[in-house]
Structures are given as structure tokens and as C-alpha cells.
Design an enzyme around this catalytic site. Structure first.
Site, PDB file in Angstrom:
ATOM      1  N   TYR A   1       2.815 -31.274  50.425  1.00 46.98           N
ATOM      2  CA  TYR A   1       3.403 -31.917  51.598  1.00 46.98           C
ATOM      3  C   TYR A   1       3.486 -30.863  52.694  1.00 46.98           C
ATOM      4  O   TYR A   1       4.310 -29.959  52.624  1.00 46.98           O
ATOM      5  CB  TYR A   1       4.791 -32.454  51.287  1.00 46.98           C
ATOM      6  CG  TYR A   1       4.797 -33.829  50.662  1.00 46.98           C
ATOM      7  CD1 TYR A   1       5.111 -34.955  51.416  1.00 46.98           C
ATOM      8  CD2 TYR A   1       4.480 -34.003  49.324  1.00 46.98           C
ATOM      9  CE1 TYR A   1       5.125 -36.210  50.848  1.00 46.98           C
ATOM     10  CE2 TYR A   1       4.492 -35.256  48.743  1.00 46.98           C
ATOM     11  CZ  TYR A   1       4.809 -36.362  49.505  1.00 46.98           C
ATOM     12  OH  TYR A   1       4.812 -37.616  48.945  1.00 46.98           O
TER      13      TYR A   1
ATOM     14  N   HIS B   1       4.779 -49.477  50.122  1.00 45.98           N
ATOM     15  CA  HIS B   1       4.324 -48.192  49.582  1.00 45.98           C
ATOM     16  C   HIS B   1       4.894 -47.914  48.192  1.00 45.98           C
ATOM     17  O   HIS B   1       6.108 -47.840  48.011  1.00 45.98           O
ATOM     18  CB  HIS B   1       4.715 -47.048  50.515  1.00 45.98           C
ATOM     19  CG  HIS B   1       4.219 -45.707  50.070  1.00 45.98           C
ATOM     20  ND1 HIS B   1       2.871 -45.381  50.039  1.00 45.98           N
ATOM     21  CD2 HIS B   1       4.863 -44.618  49.618  1.00 45.98           C
ATOM     22  CE1 HIS B   1       2.729 -44.135  49.603  1.00 45.98           C
ATOM     23  NE2 HIS B   1       3.925 -43.654  49.329  1.00 45.98           N
TER      24      HIS B   1
END
Length: 630
Positions: free
Chosen positions: A209, A402
Site C-alpha cells: 500500500y 468491494h
């Protein structure tokens, strides 16, 4: 005689005026299109009529043989429906509604529910156009819904109807897209701005990330962002899992550079109000004509956090060494989001509300589960107080779903005063590789005090250890992003179960949430224990976390309400085939709609009230004239 002719003329004018624009004709322009195979041999066009519940397809394939199009399920092509057709060497055409009895054998349906509209073959293409109902009464036909649809297509090199794996393809598509981009307005003034990471060296880790903080465009007066699209570096597309843009509170002290979003430095996880987002399979998205993201006022964010999630499952090294040539090459990335903005303002400022299960390890999914449900509750009763100002009703117009790899279905359900109001959005056939922002068929109103429940359905037959909530693609998430107006200061509202209660229900003695989470690795995950854990997660008290754009957090608690399934509508009986008694469904069935041009009485049934009153008045006048003439 003159009055009779006038009456007919009035009637024809009224009918022609009201029959245009709502139904597809056999030669209508089809608004949507997509290549269905990697080599771009198969091209599909389609369009649909929501009122009549009819969809029209045109399949263009570079072949002189047969072509086929149908709908498949997630796991196998066996049982899929497939409408096939072609042109024989003598010029005669063949066309049939069929289904797959095994991986390469077709059998004709007893009920022929596809209507041929055209079938031609030239030196390059075989082109087949046909229509079919969203839901027929034939059990061999898969329903067409607003869910993700796995479109099955196949073709042959000659007219022998046999499937070849090399010429059979399945592609996930949202067939029932509510708004077509061509239907939206494009402002006269357009400014483009890229929010991107710069020359980031992708690590070898399977999950990274990367976060950086960037200023929004500096403008001297209010503007609206009206469109966004991913900006991906060629050859790096398979590594980029999702890109999110978070608005930062103007009082935030932000770090510089690029770092791990959720690593040692907590400052790189600041800013949690999503304003735009992209995930695998998505494309560009343009907001409806009356909404936009406001920038340029003192109340608007000036900085954003750009988050890019890389999934490097093949462990491609950031530094590639080509030993033979002695060349060292590095995989750098400059991905991001391209925004389009304008000074031509829309009516409303939009916001995004993040719902679901709070993403951390208390959220768990057992291994070996055919089915496991997770729930995240949102209670809006504190929204008004946390917003810091009077807050109007939330008007939801779009959504993004999601989960990660184990996700199979999601839905968001709304409750008011303890009663289920409606399902806001759902997808019973979710595909991790197709995540796009979708428009609702009608706008949903959320009032203060409403409860919102997110349900996520997982399957983990391919896992041998517990999946915990977390950022890695191999972890799980359960999130729904609601796009709404007018904007408020609430960024997220998510829930999670009391893990100590769940552990106790599974026969484990624990004293705190950390122990409750850790003990999940010790459970023997039999089918009975999987169901017991699912039931305990649903029956336990939910802790609800509500967060504002300025990182103010408040907790509350609640209980998961039951979800009443939405009943299926009636199926559509074929007008050309037969429906066997065993094919009739409990929801009933109705006959196929009559084409308006073929029946004046059917057309009159669909006339709006104004047209009927006009005809009634005209008829009365004509009758009076006839009596006068007589």
C-alpha cells in the site's frame, strides 16, 4: 366523412408521438459494446428496454461458421444457456435457443425464448442479432439482472455445432447499465489534472500500500470535478489492485514523500474520507449532470491522500536482472487518478459514505466454507450531531462494491423505525475482477435515524486457514461506498461483531478481543462450527464506528436485523415456444409484451394520461360534429 378522417389523423399522431423512444425496434442503434475475447475476434453490441424487460444483442464474429451467445454461472459452463446461429453455404440460416448439457454438448431448449432479428454472413463476419427477456419461464435460461453477468460466447470455423475451448470465452459485464456516458452532458470548459504517484519502485512483496499526499488543483473560485478515470502505466496494470483518493481535513498536518499507508508511520494513514476510487476491471466514471465534487471554496479539502494498492503475487522484483545481457532494469510505477473539472457548476456537491465491516482482524472468515455471511451495521442517529451543522437527507445515486478474492455477493439494506425499507444495492454474482462505480435506477433517500446493513457472502473452499480482515488481497474486506448528495462531514460508518461473544459460542474461554481473534486459529472448522460461527457473528452485539473527515470518531452499538429477501418478479413466457408445467415458477409468469405497432389496443394501454384525455376530448368533439352534420 371529413370528421372520420380527422379522427384517424388525430389518433395516428397521438399514437406515433407516444410510441417513440421507449422500446427498441429490430433495427435500433445499440448503445453498449465490448470485445469479448483477448484477440478482439468477437464483438458484442447490446441495449435493453427496462419497461418491457427485453434485451437485444448483436454478435459480430470474424468467422464463416456458427456463432453463439449466452449466460454462464461462476463455476462452470455446464448448464449455461447459449443462443446459436449461422448461415449455411446455400444461404439458408439456422437459429436456436440451446443449453450446455456438458462442457462441449449442446441441446435445444423446449421453450424457444430468443427472437431472431437478423443473421448475415459476409467475407469477414457472421453477425447475429436477437432479443430475449430478462427472465424467461425456461429454467435453462439464466436471468439477466443488474448483477455482474458472466457472458458466454463461442464460435466455430464451420457450421458444426460443437464447442472448442480455444473458441469459447466468458467475460464479466454489467449488462444493465443505468446511464450511458453519451447521455451525460460534457461541460464547455474542461480542465484535466493528474493525481499520481511518481516513479515508485514496486517492492517484491505480494501486497504493498503506497501512499502520498498531493494538493488538489488551486482555483480562484468554486469548481466541480465531474469525471475521473484511472491513469495506469502500460504493463503495470496487472499489479495495480485499486486506487483511492481520500480528502484531508484542512487542519491536518501531513507528511511528505511516499510510504506504506498502514506501516510504522501512522501519519500516512491520515485522511479517510473517500472522494473517488477505482478498482480492478473499472474504467472511467462521469457523475450525473446535477452533481460534482466541489473544490476551491474554504469548506473544500485542499489536499488528498493518494493510496495505490499493488498486488504482486508473482513476486516480480522491483529490480530485474537480465543476466545474459548484464542489464539491470527496475519496475517503476507512475499510476494515479485523472480528474476532469470545470467552472460550470452543478446543482449539488457530492460525497462518499463508506459502509461495511471495519477492516481489521476481528473480521474473520473460516476456511473450507461453502457459504459464510459477514455483517457490518451502520446507525445514522449520531450523524446530525457529528456533522456539526443541520444535515439534510442523504440522496444516494451510485455505489461501488468491494471484497477480495473470497467474496461472492454483497448487498446494502436500509431500515427505518425497525422495519426493512428496501435493498439499496446488491450483486449476487460479484466478480473481484470487475469493480466499477454503478448508478442506481432511482435515487435512495437516507434519513437521520435510519440503519444501514451490509451483508457480504464468502466462499472459502480453496482456503486451509482462517482469513482475517486486512489490507492484503489474501485478507478480506466487506465494503460498500455510497455516492450521494449533498455532501456532509461523515466519512464512514462501519460495524464489527463482539468477538469475545463469538469465541464463547464456539466453546472457547477468552477474556478480551485480542484473545478472541487469536483463538479462531485453534477452531476445528467443521461445517457445523462454520454455521455456529456465522450465527454467533450475526447474533452478537455490533460495535459501530462513525468517523468524520476531521478524524473525529464516535462509537455506538446495535443488533443485526433480519433481511427479508426481495421476491423475484414474474418470468416472461415465450411467444414462440412452449412452457412446460414444471417450468412455471411460484412467482408466476406473464406473456411476452405485444409490439406496439402491431396492435392499436395494446398501444392504447400504454398511453400516458395526458394523451388519453386528449383523445377523449377529440373524440367527443368529433362525435358532436358528426351529430351536427347529421
Amino acid at each position: 366523412m371529413t370528421c372520420v378522417l380527422l379522427f384517424k389523423l388525430f389518433l395516428l399522431l397521438a399514437l406515433s408521438d407516444t410510441c417513440q423512444g421507449h422500446r427498441l425496434s429490430p433495427t435500433s442503434h445499440l448503445r453498449y459494446s465490448r470485445f469479448l475475447d483477448p484477440s478482439n475476434v468477437i464483438f458484442l453490441l447490446w441495449d435493453f428496454d427496462f419497461e418491457a424487460e427485453i434485451i437485444t444483442f448483436e454478435l459480430q464474429v470474424r468467422t464463416a461458421g456458427w456463432v453463439g451467445l449466452g449466460i454462464s454461472n461462476r463455476y462452470t459452463v455446464v448448464g449455461s444457456d447459449l443462443v446459436v446461429g449461422g448461415v449455411l453455404p446455400d444461404g439458408n440460416v439456422y437459429f436456436s435457443d440451446q443449453h450446455l448439457v456438458d462442457e462441449d454438448t449442446l441441446e435445444e431448449d423446449g421453450s424457444q425464448d430468443a427472437e431472431l432479428l437478423g443473421l448475415t454472413e459476409d467475407a469477414v463476419y457472421t453477425t447475429m442479432r436477437f432479443s430475449r427477456p430478462f427472465r424467461s419461464c425456461d429454467p435453462h435460461d439464466q436471468d439477466i439482472t443488474s448483477d455482474t453477468i458472466r457472458v458466454l460466447t463461442a464460435y466455430g470455423l464451420d457450421d458444426t455445432l460443437k464447442l472448442d475451448p480455444e473458441r469459447t470465452f466468458v467475460k464479466s459485464i454489467f449488462l444493465l447499465q443505468i446511464i450511458h456516458p453519451d447521455d451525460l452532458e460534457v461541460p464547455e470548459e474542461i480542465i484535466i489534472h493528474d493525481l499520481e504517484i511518481t516513479d515508485f519502485l514496486i517492492p517484491e512483496d505480494d501486497t504493498t500500500y503506497a501512499c502520498t499526499f498531493l494538493p488538489l488543483p488551486i482555483v480562484s473560485k468554486k469548481h466541480h470535478i465531474y469525471k475521473f478515470e484511472p491513469k495506469l502505466v502500460e504493463h503495470n496494470e496487472t499489479l495495480v489492485h485499486h486506487i483511492l483518493v481520500y480528502a484531508c481535513g484542512n487542519a491536518s498536518v501531513l507528511p511528505t514523500g511516499i510510504s506504506d499507508c498502514y506501516g510504522a508511520d501512522p501519519d500516512f494513514s491520515l485522511c479517510t474520507q473517500v472522494i473517488v476510487g477505482w478498482a480492478v476491471g473499472g474504467t472511467s466514471y462521469q457523475f450525473p449532470d446535477d452533481v460534482g465534487i466541489s473544490i476551491g471554496t474554504p469548506w473544500d479539502p485542499q489536499w488528498i491522500r493518494l493510496e495505490i494498492h499493488y498486488s504482486n503475487f508473482h513476486s516480480l522484483p522491483g529490480r530485474l536482472i537480465l543476466e545474459v545481457l548484464g542489464i539491470i532494469s527496475c519496475i517503476y510505477d507512475t499510476s494515479g487518478i485523472r480528474i476532469y473539472y470545470t467552472s460550470h457548476l452543478r446543482k449539488y456537491d457530492m460525497g462518499v459514505l463508506q459502509l461495511g465491516v471495519f477492516t481489521f482482524p476481528i473480521h474473520f472468515i473460516p476456511p473450507g466454507a461453502e457459504s459464510f455471511m459477514s455483517y457490518g451495521l451502520c446507525k445514522t442517529e449520531k450523524f446530525q450531531e457529528m456533522n456539526g451543522a443541520p444535515m439534510p437527507d442523504i440522496q444516494v445515486y451510485g455505489y461501488l462494491l468491494h471484497t477480495h478474492l473470497a467474496g461472492r455477493a454483497l448487498q446494502a439494506v436500509q431500515y427505518r423505525n425497525g422495519t426493512q425499507l428496501q435493498t439499496i444495492c446488491k450483486d449476487d454474482s460479484y466478480d473481484f475482477n470487475l469493480q466499477e462505480t454503478r448508478d442506481l435506477p432511482h435515487r435512495v433517500v437516507i434519513k437521520p435515524g435510519d440503519e444501514l446493513l451490509i451483508e457480504c457472502h464468502y466462499q472459502t473452499l480453496d482456503r486451509d486457514s482462517v482469513i482475517f480482515g486486512g489490507p492484503s488481497t489474501l485478507n478480506e474486506m466487506c465494503l460498500v461506498f455510497l455516492f450521494y448528495y449533498p455532501r456532509n462531514n461523515i466519512s464512514s460508518c462501519q460495524g464489527y461483531p463482539d468477538i469475545t461473544y463469538v469465541a464463547h459460542e464456539l466453546g472457547e474461554e477468552v477474556s478480551d478481543p485480542m484473545e478472541g481473534t487469536m483463538v479462531m486459529n485453534n477452531i476445528e472448522w467443521t461445517p457445523e462450527n462454520i454455521k455456529k460461527a456465522e450465527r454467533a457473528c450475526k447474533e452478537s452485539q455490533q460495535i459501530v464506528l462513525i468517523k468524520t473527515i476531521d478524524e473525529v470518531v464516535e462509537n455506538t452499538t446495535g443488533w443485526i436485523p433480519d433481511i427479508i429477501p426481495t421476491p423475484r418478479g414474474p418470468c416472461l413466457e415465450s411467444s414462440g415456444g412452449k412452457v412446460e408445467p414444471q417450468d412455471e415458477t411460484p412467482a408466476g409468469f406473464r406473456v411476452a409484451p405485444v409490439v406496439l405497432s402491431g396492435s392499436t389496443s395494446a398501444a392504447l394501454e400504454h398511453l400516458p394520461l395526458g394523451a388519453l384525455l386528449f383523445l377523449q376530448g377529440t373524440l367527443s368533439w368529433l362525435l358532436a360534429m358528426l351529430q351536427t352534420e347529421g
